[in-house]
Write a protein that holds these residues in place. Structure first.
Motif, PDB file in Angstrom:
ATOM      1  N   VAL A  39      50.330 106.037   7.065  1.00 58.35           N
ATOM      2  CA  VAL A  39      49.652 104.756   7.274  1.00 58.35           C
ATOM      3  C   VAL A  39      48.148 104.964   7.403  1.00 58.35           C
ATOM      4  O   VAL A  39      47.348 104.140   6.972  1.00 58.35           O
ATOM      5  N   PHE A 106      47.314  96.995   9.389  1.00 62.40           N
ATOM      6  CA  PHE A 106      48.199  98.059   8.910  1.00 62.40           C
ATOM      7  C   PHE A 106      49.598  97.484   8.805  1.00 62.40           C
ATOM      8  O   PHE A 106      49.994  96.625   9.583  1.00 62.40           O
ATOM      9  N   THR A 109      54.784 101.341   5.492  1.00 62.60           N
ATOM     10  CA  THR A 109      54.630 101.827   4.115  1.00 62.60           C
ATOM     11  C   THR A 109      55.667 101.228   3.162  1.00 62.60           C
ATOM     12  O   THR A 109      55.372 101.053   1.981  1.00 62.60           O
ATOM     13  N   ARG A 110      56.839 100.875   3.641  1.00 58.49           N
ATOM     14  CA  ARG A 110      57.855 100.314   2.728  1.00 58.49           C
ATOM     15  C   ARG A 110      57.441  98.941   2.182  1.00 58.49           C
ATOM     16  O   ARG A 110      58.048  98.429   1.244  1.00 58.49           O
ATOM     17  N   TYR A 111      56.388  98.333   2.767  1.00 59.22           N
ATOM     18  CA  TYR A 111      55.895  97.037   2.306  1.00 59.22           C
ATOM     19  C   TYR A 111      54.675  97.177   1.398  1.00 59.22           C
ATOM     20  O   TYR A 111      54.170  96.175   0.883  1.00 59.22           O
ATOM     21  N   TRP A 112      54.185  98.384   1.196  1.00 57.95           N
ATOM     22  CA  TRP A 112      53.015  98.593   0.349  1.00 57.95           C
ATOM     23  C   TRP A 112      53.345  98.249  -1.099  1.00 57.95           C
ATOM     24  O   TRP A 112      54.418  98.571  -1.605  1.00 57.95           O
ATOM     25  N   GLY A 113      52.408  97.593  -1.762  1.00 62.58           N
ATOM     26  CA  GLY A 113      52.557  97.290  -3.182  1.00 62.58           C
ATOM     27  C   GLY A 113      53.571  96.217  -3.498  1.00 62.58           C
ATOM     28  O   GLY A 113      53.966  96.066  -4.654  1.00 62.58           O
ATOM     29  N   LYS A 114      53.993  95.462  -2.496  1.00 63.86           N
ATOM     30  CA  LYS A 114      55.033  94.446  -2.712  1.00 63.86           C
ATOM     31  C   LYS A 114      54.553  93.034  -2.379  1.00 63.86           C
ATOM     32  O   LYS A 114      55.362  92.142  -2.171  1.00 63.86           O
ATOM     33  N   ASN A 117      50.437  92.383   1.772  1.00 62.63           N
ATOM     34  CA  ASN A 117      49.020  92.257   2.139  1.00 62.63           C
ATOM     35  C   ASN A 117      48.422  90.979   1.568  1.00 62.63           C
ATOM     36  O   ASN A 117      47.673  90.284   2.242  1.00 62.63           O
ATOM     37  N   ARG A 145      42.600 102.934  -1.002  1.00 63.33           N
ATOM     38  CA  ARG A 145      43.752 102.027  -1.003  1.00 63.33           C
ATOM     39  C   ARG A 145      43.339 100.651  -0.473  1.00 63.33           C
ATOM     40  O   ARG A 145      43.630  99.623  -1.079  1.00 63.33           O
ATOM     41  N   SER A 146      42.631 100.628   0.651  1.00 61.60           N
ATOM     42  CA  SER A 146      42.190  99.354   1.228  1.00 61.60           C
ATOM     43  C   SER A 146      41.105  98.696   0.386  1.00 61.60           C
ATOM     44  O   SER A 146      41.090  97.470   0.234  1.00 61.60           O
ATOM     45  N   ALA A 149      42.841  97.081  -2.485  1.00 59.55           N
ATOM     46  CA  ALA A 149      43.573  95.899  -2.013  1.00 59.55           C
ATOM     47  C   ALA A 149      42.616  94.733  -1.777  1.00 59.55           C
ATOM     48  O   ALA A 149      42.929  93.589  -2.132  1.00 59.55           O
TER      49      ALA A 149
END
Length: 192
Positions: A39, A106, A109-114, A117, A145-146, A149
């Motif tokens: 994270v 924050f 991680t399982r929600y990243w790219g889905k 955000n 990454r941020s 985003a």
């Protein structure tokens, strides 16, 4: 035209996520997410996964107000946190616009790219721009990454920066912004 005062502890609900004021009882659920070093790997404070460091972060969030827990509505569980900070009137702001900073975000991680955000920021930015003219985001220079985003949600990098210290090292933060006039036609304008 006078704008309404910004509620920094709102309850905001989208299609998949609910944001509500952070509470002391959220510690266990949030630390379970924050204890994952991935994270924080691009964050300037890469040791925030440590319990003592995250405890300071969590306590600061409660003390300053403006912190929100992010809830997955289907699972009914906390998946992260974000904050409204640094609320400024037009007289206090260097660009002579009322503003608020959204950050300290924050998510698991399982929600990243889905799309998590995007929905979270759409809710928060939309809420903030009902009361201020600009939303600012402060991000570590090396936190690609941020930064990516933020650019994906229509935030523009400004000329402003913030230099701070962490563990006796200088940390450069870049300032991104979304202005009210850009929000209506930007990528966050709809929930699709």
């Amino acid at each position: 035209m006078s704008l309404p005062e910004l509620d920094r502890q709102p309850r905001l609900e989208g299609a998949r996520y609910l944001l509500r004021p952070l509470a002391a009882e959220d510690w266990d659920a949030l630390y379970a997410i924050a204890s994952d070093p991935a994270v924080w790997e691009q964050h300037p404070m890469q040791d925030r996964w440590r319990q003592d460091v995250f405890r300071d972060f969590f306590d600061d969030a409660l003390a300053k107000g403006g912190a929100l827990a992010i809830i997955d509505k289907v699972r009914g569980e906390i998946i992260g946190s974000s904050r409204f900070q640094a609320l400024k009137s037009a007289e206090e702001d260097e660009e002579e616009q009322s503003s608020v900073e959204i950050g300290w975000t924050f998510i698991a991680t399982r929600y990243w790219g889905k799309g998590a955000n995007r929905e979270i920021k759409r809710l928060m930015v939309g809420h903030a721009l009902e009361s201020v003219e600009r939303v600012d985001f402060r991000v570590g220079e090396a936190n690609w990454r941020s930064r990516t985003a933020l650019e994906n949600i229509g935030a523009q990098r400004t000329r402003r920066t913030d230099l701070s210290k962490y563990q006796r090292k200088r940390v450069l933060h870049l300032i991104y912004a979304i202005r009210r006039e850009d929000f209506a036609d930007g990528p966050l304008a709809s929930d699709t």
